[in-house]
Design a protein around this motif. Structure first.
Motif, short mmCIF file in Angstrom:
data_model
loop_
_atom_site.label_atom_id
_atom_site.label_comp_id
_atom_site.label_asym_id
_atom_site.label_seq_id
_atom_site.Cartn_x
_atom_site.Cartn_y
_atom_site.Cartn_z
N UNK A 25 21.52 10.54 -12.07
CA UNK A 25 22.42 9.64 -12.79
C UNK A 25 23.73 9.61 -12.01
N UNK A 26 24.31 8.44 -11.79
CA UNK A 26 25.58 8.36 -11.07
C UNK A 26 26.66 9.17 -11.79
N UNK A 27 27.50 9.83 -11.03
CA UNK A 27 28.57 10.65 -11.61
C UNK A 27 29.92 10.19 -11.07
N UNK A 28 30.94 10.34 -11.90
CA UNK A 28 32.30 9.94 -11.53
C UNK A 28 32.87 10.78 -10.39
N UNK A 33 29.91 3.96 -5.35
CA UNK A 33 28.88 3.12 -4.73
C UNK A 33 28.40 3.72 -3.40
N UNK A 34 28.16 5.02 -3.42
CA UNK A 34 27.53 5.67 -2.27
C UNK A 34 26.06 5.26 -2.23
N UNK A 35 25.33 5.71 -1.24
CA UNK A 35 23.93 5.29 -1.08
C UNK A 35 23.07 5.62 -2.30
N UNK A 36 23.30 6.79 -2.90
CA UNK A 36 22.51 7.18 -4.07
C UNK A 36 22.79 6.26 -5.25
N UNK A 37 24.06 5.96 -5.49
CA UNK A 37 24.40 5.08 -6.60
C UNK A 37 23.84 3.68 -6.38
N UNK A 38 23.97 3.17 -5.17
CA UNK A 38 23.42 1.84 -4.88
C UNK A 38 21.91 1.81 -5.09
N UNK A 39 21.22 2.83 -4.63
CA UNK A 39 19.77 2.89 -4.81
C UNK A 39 19.40 3.01 -6.29
N UNK A 40 20.17 3.80 -7.03
CA UNK A 40 19.94 3.95 -8.47
C UNK A 40 20.02 2.59 -9.17
N UNK A 41 21.10 1.84 -8.91
CA UNK A 41 21.27 0.55 -9.56
C UNK A 41 20.27 -0.48 -9.04
N UNK A 128 25.99 1.11 -15.91
CA UNK A 128 24.75 1.70 -16.41
C UNK A 128 24.29 0.95 -17.66
N UNK A 129 25.24 0.57 -18.51
CA UNK A 129 24.90 -0.16 -19.73
C UNK A 129 24.56 -1.63 -19.45
N UNK A 130 25.25 -2.23 -18.48
CA UNK A 130 25.06 -3.65 -18.15
C UNK A 130 25.08 -3.79 -16.63
N UNK A 131 23.94 -3.52 -15.99
CA UNK A 131 23.91 -3.50 -14.52
C UNK A 131 24.22 -4.84 -13.85
#
Length: 153
Positions: A25-28, A33-41, A128-131
């Motif tokens: 899960x993306x964390x603050x 918008x690192x690679x993990x966050x971008x891939x998650x979304x 996360x709520x509204x991608x």
């Protein structure tokens, strides 16, 4: 497209799959918008789009199979109302798929997660709520207030 380019992009996706755990899960506290966050979304958007498309296919099949002659006028009217509601719902979902495609393009172009009005990051909770969000919460609220004022005229 070059014959080898497809394999290269698939290889890049394989690397992304390797570094993103299923429970991520993306964390603050990580870079925005690192690679993990971008891939998650990206995954979240693709999964949502696939669900919508599957529902659309089910609706089309149901409408094709559901065409029948109903002698009772009230039953026929009820079925027509149900069909109209289903078609209206699917039309909304078709528009949603276009917004999902737009968000996926922003992911690929490196613009995802930033407000189109202010350029500031959109909160991870909002995304996360509204991608498909394109504005920060504050910008969206300002937009809706202006819209309401102009609607009341």
């Amino acid at each position: 497209m070059l014959p080898g380019s497809v394999g290269q992009s698939e290889g890049a996706k394989m690397k992304q799959d390797d570094f993103l755990p299923d429970d991520y899960r993306p964390a603050e506290d990580e870079p925005f918008m690192n690679d993990k966050q971008l891939e998650y979304f990206r995954r979240k958007l693709i999964e949502w789009k696939n669900e919508l498309m599957a529902g659309s296919r089910d609706t089309i099949e149901g409408l094709q199979d559901g065409t029948r002659n109903i002698p009772d006028v009230a039953d026929r009217a009820s079925e027509e109302t149900d069909r109209a509601l289903e078609l209206r719902t699917r039309d909304r979902q078709r528009k949603l798929v276009a917004k999902i495609d737009s968000a996926l393009r922003r992911v690929e172009e490196g613009e995802y997660g930033y407000c189109e009005v202010t350029g500031e990051p959109i909160s991870l909770k909002r995304l996360d709520a509204r991608p498909i969000a394109t504005m920060s919460l504050e910008a969206q609220e300002r937009h809706e207030r202006r819209e309401k004022v102009h609607r009341d005229d």
